[in-house]
Motif scaffolding. Structure first.
Motif, short mmCIF file in Angstrom:
data_model
loop_
_atom_site.label_atom_id
_atom_site.label_comp_id
_atom_site.label_asym_id
_atom_site.label_seq_id
_atom_site.Cartn_x
_atom_site.Cartn_y
_atom_site.Cartn_z
N LEU A 1 39.10 49.83 32.62
CA LEU A 1 40.54 50.05 32.75
C LEU A 1 40.89 51.54 32.75
O LEU A 1 42.06 51.89 32.75
N GLY A 2 39.87 52.39 32.73
CA GLY A 2 40.11 53.82 32.77
C GLY A 2 40.31 54.46 31.41
O GLY A 2 40.71 55.64 31.33
N LEU B 1 40.59 64.16 29.46
CA LEU B 1 40.65 62.88 28.78
C LEU B 1 42.00 62.18 28.90
O LEU B 1 42.11 61.02 28.51
N ASP B 2 43.02 62.84 29.42
CA ASP B 2 44.31 62.18 29.55
C ASP B 2 44.60 61.85 31.01
O ASP B 2 43.70 61.88 31.86
N HIS B 3 45.84 61.57 31.32
CA HIS B 3 46.21 61.11 32.66
C HIS B 3 45.92 62.14 33.74
O HIS B 3 45.77 61.79 34.92
N VAL C 1 39.68 74.58 39.13
CA VAL C 1 40.27 73.37 38.60
C VAL C 1 39.37 72.21 39.01
O VAL C 1 39.21 71.92 40.19
N VAL C 2 38.78 71.57 38.02
CA VAL C 2 37.84 70.47 38.28
C VAL C 2 38.59 69.16 38.10
O VAL C 2 39.12 68.88 37.03
N VAL C 3 38.63 68.37 39.15
CA VAL C 3 39.30 67.07 39.13
C VAL C 3 38.23 65.99 39.01
O VAL C 3 37.26 65.98 39.76
N ALA D 1 45.77 64.72 18.46
CA ALA D 1 45.85 64.87 19.91
C ALA D 1 44.58 64.40 20.59
O ALA D 1 44.62 63.78 21.65
N LEU D 2 43.44 64.69 19.98
CA LEU D 2 42.17 64.26 20.56
C LEU D 2 41.94 62.78 20.32
O LEU D 2 41.54 62.03 21.22
N LEU D 3 42.19 62.32 19.09
CA LEU D 3 41.95 60.92 18.75
C LEU D 3 42.77 59.98 19.63
O LEU D 3 42.30 58.90 20.04
N ASN D 4 44.00 60.38 19.95
CA ASN D 4 44.89 59.53 20.75
C ASN D 4 44.43 59.35 22.18
O ASN D 4 44.97 58.51 22.92
N ARG D 5 43.44 60.11 22.60
CA ARG D 5 42.92 59.98 23.96
C ARG D 5 41.81 58.94 24.06
O ARG D 5 41.23 58.77 25.14
N PHE D 6 41.48 58.29 22.96
CA PHE D 6 40.41 57.30 22.93
C PHE D 6 40.92 55.94 22.48
O PHE D 6 41.91 55.83 21.76
N VAL D 7 40.19 54.90 22.90
CA VAL D 7 40.28 53.58 22.29
C VAL D 7 39.12 53.49 21.32
O VAL D 7 37.98 53.82 21.67
N VAL D 8 39.38 53.06 20.08
CA VAL D 8 38.38 53.16 19.01
C VAL D 8 37.73 51.80 18.74
O VAL D 8 38.42 50.79 18.56
N PHE D 9 36.39 51.80 18.71
CA PHE D 9 35.62 50.60 18.38
C PHE D 9 34.71 50.92 17.19
O PHE D 9 33.99 51.91 17.19
N ASP D 10 34.75 50.06 16.18
CA ASP D 10 33.87 50.22 15.02
C ASP D 10 32.52 49.55 15.31
O ASP D 10 32.48 48.42 15.82
#
Length: 278
Positions: free
Chosen positions: A36-37, A131-133, A145-147, A171-180
Motif C-alpha cells: 500500500l506504499g 519517507l513521506d508523500h 533531487v532524487v525521486v 516526525a520520523l516515527l509518524n512516517r512508519f507503520v509499526v509492527f511488534d
C-alpha cells in the motif's frame, strides 16, 4: 506499489529458512502495508528475527535489498554516498559513489535500516522527504533531487530499551507503520529449530523450546538480560548441540554472551533441568 519483476532473490539463492512467527498474520500484514506504499518499522528484542522478517518480505515482494546498519558514527556519506578520486581518459577526476539510500530510491529496491534508534538524531532528518508523500530528497553531496522509483520502500528495525538507543522523534516515527516482533515460542519455535538449525533430535528440539520459554520468562522479570532469550543465540546452541553435549553448546552460545557470572550460572542452571546427564 507495482511489483511484478521475477528473479532469483538473495534469500532463495542462499537457502535461508523462511521467517516463522507465532502470529501468522504478521508477515501478511506487513506485506500488505508495504504494497500500500507504507514504510514499516519492526520493533522487538535482539534476536527476535527482525532482519529475517525483512528478508522474507523482500523475497515476497521480489525486491533487491539495500542495507544500512546504524551506529553512533553513521553519517550522511554512509547513507547517501561519497566522493572519491578516479581516472577518466588518463586524467584524475572526482567521482560520486552512490550510497544505499540513493541506490534503493533510484533502482526501486527495499531499504532496510537496522537499529534505527542508535543513529544520531541529527543524521536522520535527511530521510524525511523520502519517507513521506514527497518520496524524494535533495542529495547535499550532488545537489541532485532524487525521486524514488515506485517500488522503493523502507523497513527499519529498532531494539527498545537497550544501551546506546534513543527514542525516535515523532516526525520520523509518524512516517512508519509499526509492527511488534516478539520472540517466537512454542510449536512455531520448534518448527524454526527444525528448519534453521542442524539439530534433528526431536526430543532435544522439544527441550530447547521449553528452555527458551524459561529464558524468556527470566528476562521478562529481570533475572536475565533480554539478550539471554535471543532466538538467534538459541539456534546457535541448537547447531552446536548436534555435535556436542547440549550443556556445552548452551554455555558457548547463550551463557558465554553474558558478562555477569551470576547470569551465566542461571542460564546453565535452567539448562541443566533439561539436559543434565546428556
Amino acid at each position: 506499489m507495482n511489483v511484478d519483476r521475477r528473479r532469483e532473490t538473495p534469500l532463495a539463492r542462499r537457502g535461508a529458512p523462511r521467517f516463522i512467527a507465532d502470529r501468522t498474520h504478521l508477515v501478511e500484514d506487513a506485506e500488505t502495508a508495504l504494497r500500500l506504499g507504507k514504510h514499516v518499522l519492526l520493533r522487538g528484542p535482539t534476536g527476535s528475527g527482525k532482519t529475517r522478517l525483512a528478508e522474507a518480505l523482500a523475497d515476497r515482494l521480489q525486491l533487491d535489498m539495500e542495507s544500512v546498519n546504524c551506529s553512533v558514527d553513521l553519517d550522511l556519506e554512509a547513507l547517501l554516498g561519497h566522493r572519491t578520486l578516479g581516472i577518466s581518459e588518463g586524467r584524475t577526476v572526482v567521482e560520486y559513489v552512490e550510497g544505499p539510500v540513493i541506490r534503493a530510491m533510484r533502482l526501486g529496491r527495499m531499504l532496510y535500516i537496522d537499529e534505527l534508534n542508535v543513529a544520531r538524531p541529527e543524521v536522520l532528518p535527511i530521510l524525511h522527504g523520502a519517507l513521506d508523500h514527497r518520496r524524494q530528497l535533495t542529495n547535499p553531496l550532488t545537489a541532485e533531487v532524487v525521486v524514488a522509483h515506485p517500488n522503493f520502500c523502507v523497513i527499519a528495525a529498532i531494539n527498545e530499551g537497550y544501551a546506546g538507543t534513543s527514542a525516535l522523534n515523532e516526525a520520523l516515527l509518524n512516517r512508519f507503520v509499526v509492527f511488534d516482533v516478539p520472540y517466537v515460542q512454542g510449536e512455531a519455535l520448534a518448527q524454526l529449530i527444525r528448519e534453521a538449525s542442524a539439530l534433528s533430535n526431536a526430543d532435544h528440539v522439544e527441550r530447547f523450546v521449553r528452555l527458551s520459554a524459561d529464558l524468556v520468562r527470566a528476562s521478562e522479570i529481570g533475572e536475565l538480560p533480554v539478550e539471554a532469550a535471543s532466538v538467534r543465540a538459541l539456534l546457535d546452541a541448537c547447531d552446536l548441540s548436534a555435535h556436542m553435549p547440549p550443556l556445552r553448546a548452551i554455555r558457548y552460545a547463550i551463557a558465554g554472551k553474558l558478562s555477569d557470572p551470576r547470569e551465566q550460572d542461571l542460564v546453565l542452571e535452567l539448562a541443566s533441568s533439561y539436559f543434565r546427564g546428556e
